[in-house]
Design a protein around this motif. Sequence first.
Motif, PDB file in Angstrom:
ATOM      1  N   HIS A  65       2.662 -50.024   4.571  1.00  0.00           N
ATOM      2  CA  HIS A  65       3.335 -49.004   4.408  1.00  0.00           C
ATOM      3  C   HIS A  65       4.930 -49.629   3.931  1.00  0.00           C
ATOM      4  O   HIS A  65       5.363 -50.306   5.047  1.00  0.00           O
ATOM      5  CB  HIS A  65       3.692 -47.970   5.175  1.00  0.00           C
ATOM      6  CG  HIS A  65       1.993 -47.345   5.173  1.00  0.00           C
ATOM      7  ND1 HIS A  65       1.365 -46.335   4.403  1.00  0.00           N
ATOM      8  CD2 HIS A  65       1.207 -47.549   6.508  1.00  0.00           C
ATOM      9  CE1 HIS A  65       0.192 -45.955   4.396  1.00  0.00           C
ATOM     10  NE2 HIS A  65       0.401 -46.637   6.057  1.00  0.00           N
ATOM     11  N   SER A  66       5.359 -49.573   3.108  1.00  0.00           N
ATOM     12  CA  SER A  66       6.789 -50.412   2.696  1.00  0.00           C
ATOM     13  C   SER A  66       7.441 -49.125   3.302  1.00  0.00           C
ATOM     14  O   SER A  66       6.669 -47.714   3.417  1.00  0.00           O
ATOM     15  CB  SER A  66       7.466 -50.438   1.435  1.00  0.00           C
ATOM     16  OG  SER A  66       6.702 -51.730   0.757  1.00  0.00           O
TER      17      SER A  66
ATOM     18  N   SER B 129      10.690 -52.168   0.065  1.00  0.00           N
ATOM     19  CA  SER B 129       9.447 -52.966  -0.483  1.00  0.00           C
ATOM     20  C   SER B 129      10.438 -54.592  -1.315  1.00  0.00           C
ATOM     21  O   SER B 129       9.620 -55.440  -0.443  1.00  0.00           O
ATOM     22  CB  SER B 129       9.472 -52.377  -2.008  1.00  0.00           C
ATOM     23  OG  SER B 129       8.129 -51.267  -1.675  1.00  0.00           O
TER      24      SER B 129
ATOM     25  N   CYS C 239       9.925 -55.809   2.507  1.00  0.00           N
ATOM     26  CA  CYS C 239       8.523 -55.942   3.412  1.00  0.00           C
ATOM     27  C   CYS C 239       7.816 -57.296   2.389  1.00  0.00           C
ATOM     28  O   CYS C 239       6.936 -57.578   3.480  1.00  0.00           O
ATOM     29  CB  CYS C 239       7.739 -55.051   2.874  1.00  0.00           C
ATOM     30  SG  CYS C 239       8.633 -53.048   4.702  1.00  0.00           S
ATOM     31  N   TYR C 240       8.006 -56.885   1.306  1.00  0.00           N
ATOM     32  CA  TYR C 240       7.334 -58.261   0.527  1.00  0.00           C
ATOM     33  C   TYR C 240       7.603 -59.824   0.540  1.00  0.00           C
ATOM     34  O   TYR C 240       7.269 -60.447   1.030  1.00  0.00           O
ATOM     35  CB  TYR C 240       7.108 -57.407  -1.077  1.00  0.00           C
ATOM     36  CG  TYR C 240       6.970 -56.077  -1.177  1.00  0.00           C
ATOM     37  CD1 TYR C 240       6.093 -55.670  -0.610  1.00  0.00           C
ATOM     38  CD2 TYR C 240       6.641 -55.765  -2.797  1.00  0.00           C
ATOM     39  CE1 TYR C 240       5.430 -54.859  -0.696  1.00  0.00           C
ATOM     40  CE2 TYR C 240       6.404 -54.820  -3.279  1.00  0.00           C
ATOM     41  CZ  TYR C 240       5.464 -53.840  -2.189  1.00  0.00           C
ATOM     42  OH  TYR C 240       5.265 -52.695  -2.340  1.00  0.00           O
TER      43      TYR C 240
ATOM     44  N   VAL D  47      -1.170 -58.190  -0.747  1.00  0.00           N
ATOM     45  CA  VAL D  47      -0.509 -56.752  -0.454  1.00  0.00           C
ATOM     46  C   VAL D  47      -0.687 -55.294  -1.099  1.00  0.00           C
ATOM     47  O   VAL D  47      -1.046 -55.256  -2.354  1.00  0.00           O
ATOM     48  CB  VAL D  47       1.319 -56.188  -0.109  1.00  0.00           C
ATOM     49  CG1 VAL D  47       1.438 -54.743   0.994  1.00  0.00           C
ATOM     50  CG2 VAL D  47       1.731 -57.665   0.688  1.00  0.00           C
TER      51      VAL D  47
ATOM     52  N   ASP E  22       0.125 -51.622  -1.012  1.00  0.00           N
ATOM     53  CA  ASP E  22       0.891 -50.910  -0.627  1.00  0.00           C
ATOM     54  C   ASP E  22       0.773 -49.645  -0.922  1.00  0.00           C
ATOM     55  O   ASP E  22       0.534 -48.774  -1.607  1.00  0.00           O
ATOM     56  CB  ASP E  22       2.099 -51.613  -0.789  1.00  0.00           C
ATOM     57  CG  ASP E  22       3.563 -51.281  -0.322  1.00  0.00           C
ATOM     58  OD1 ASP E  22       3.400 -50.439   0.729  1.00  0.00           O
ATOM     59  OD2 ASP E  22       4.745 -51.007  -0.750  1.00  0.00           O
TER      60      ASP E  22
ATOM     61  N   TRP F 182       3.447 -46.187  -0.807  1.00  0.00           N
ATOM     62  CA  TRP F 182       3.695 -45.797  -0.460  1.00  0.00           C
ATOM     63  C   TRP F 182       5.038 -45.259  -1.607  1.00  0.00           C
ATOM     64  O   TRP F 182       4.163 -44.512  -2.440  1.00  0.00           O
ATOM     65  CB  TRP F 182       5.555 -47.032  -1.088  1.00  0.00           C
ATOM     66  CG  TRP F 182       7.082 -47.166  -0.559  1.00  0.00           C
ATOM     67  CD1 TRP F 182       7.891 -47.861  -1.131  1.00  0.00           C
ATOM     68  CD2 TRP F 182       6.981 -46.788   0.640  1.00  0.00           C
ATOM     69  NE1 TRP F 182       9.012 -47.986  -0.377  1.00  0.00           N
ATOM     70  CE2 TRP F 182       8.854 -47.184   0.868  1.00  0.00           C
ATOM     71  CE3 TRP F 182       7.220 -45.893   2.403  1.00  0.00           C
ATOM     72  CZ2 TRP F 182       9.812 -45.986   1.779  1.00  0.00           C
ATOM     73  CZ3 TRP F 182       7.923 -45.816   2.933  1.00  0.00           C
ATOM     74  CH2 TRP F 182       9.533 -45.978   2.475  1.00  0.00           C
TER      75      TRP F 182
ATOM     76  N   SER G 244       9.050 -50.864  -6.241  1.00  0.00           N
ATOM     77  CA  SER G 244       7.931 -52.238  -5.283  1.00  0.00           C
ATOM     78  C   SER G 244       7.365 -52.824  -6.218  1.00  0.00           C
ATOM     79  O   SER G 244       7.492 -53.709  -5.841  1.00  0.00           O
ATOM     80  CB  SER G 244       6.990 -50.495  -4.572  1.00  0.00           C
ATOM     81  OG  SER G 244       7.506 -50.114  -3.971  1.00  0.00           O
TER      82      SER G 244
END
Length: 248
Positions: free
Chosen positions: A70-71, A107, A110-111, A122, A124, A126, A132
Motif C-alpha cells: 500500500h503506498s 507512490s 514508496c516505489y 510491486v 500496490d 492504493w 502511481s
Amino acid sequence: MSESMILAGDHLLTMDATNSVIADGAVLIEDGRIAAVGKLREISADNPSTPVKKIADSVLMPGIVNAHAHSGFLRGTAEHLPVWDWLTLHINPMHRVLQPHEAEAASWLCYAESVLGGTTAVVDMWRFMEGSAKAAEAIGNRLVAVPYVGEHPDYNYFDTLDMNEAMIETWHGKAGGRVNVWVGLEHLFYADEAGQRRAVELAKKHGTGFHTHCSEARIELAEFERRYGKRPMYVLDDLGFFETPLAM
C-alpha cells in the motif's frame, strides 16, 4: 546505438532450477536486458570491449517481488492495534480526506524506496492510481496497480469500479508492459453483492487479476455469516472469484 555493461558481484544468485550460486558472478546487460549470466572471467573474455562495473561485498540476484503493498504516508501508524481498529481509527479517515496529488507523492516515495531495496515489482493497492502509474513509468519498476474500491453505501469514500475500469482502459499494459492494472476491492465486504459480482465480471471482461483482502479479522467472518451464512472464501467461490484470470 546499443549500450552494454557487465555487472559483477561477489556472488550471483541465479534462481535457476537448482538455485545455483555463482561465485565471482557477472551479468552482461545489453540495451537494458540480461544477455548472459556466468563467471566474470568468462563473461569478460567473451565481451572484451564491454565495461565492467564491480560492486564490492554484494550478491547479484533477480529483483524482489512485493505481492501486496500500500503506498501511503501512514506506515507504522498504530500497528499495535487489531486490524479492524487500525482501519476504522486511522486508515479509513485518511482515505476520506486523501487527495490525488498526495496519493501520487506517496507512490513516488514508496516505489523509489522499493527499488533502492531491490524490490523491482510491486502489487500496490492504493487510490487515485493514475499518479502511481506515472511514478512507476518514470522510476522504472514494474507495477500491478490495484485500486482501493468500495461499492457499498457505507464505504463510499474509496475509488469506484467505474474508476477502476477507466484505469484499466488507460494504463493496463503501458510503460512497455511494466504497468498493469487489476480489479480491486478494499475488502470484499466493502462492496454489496451487486458490487462483488460486478468486480468479478470486470476482471473476466478485461482478462485481469482480481485482488482483495479476505478473512483479516473476526468481524469480517461475522459480517459474512450475517450476510450470506458462509465464510468469505465460500462466498468468493460462489461469486466466481476462482474463475478470474491468473495474471501478473
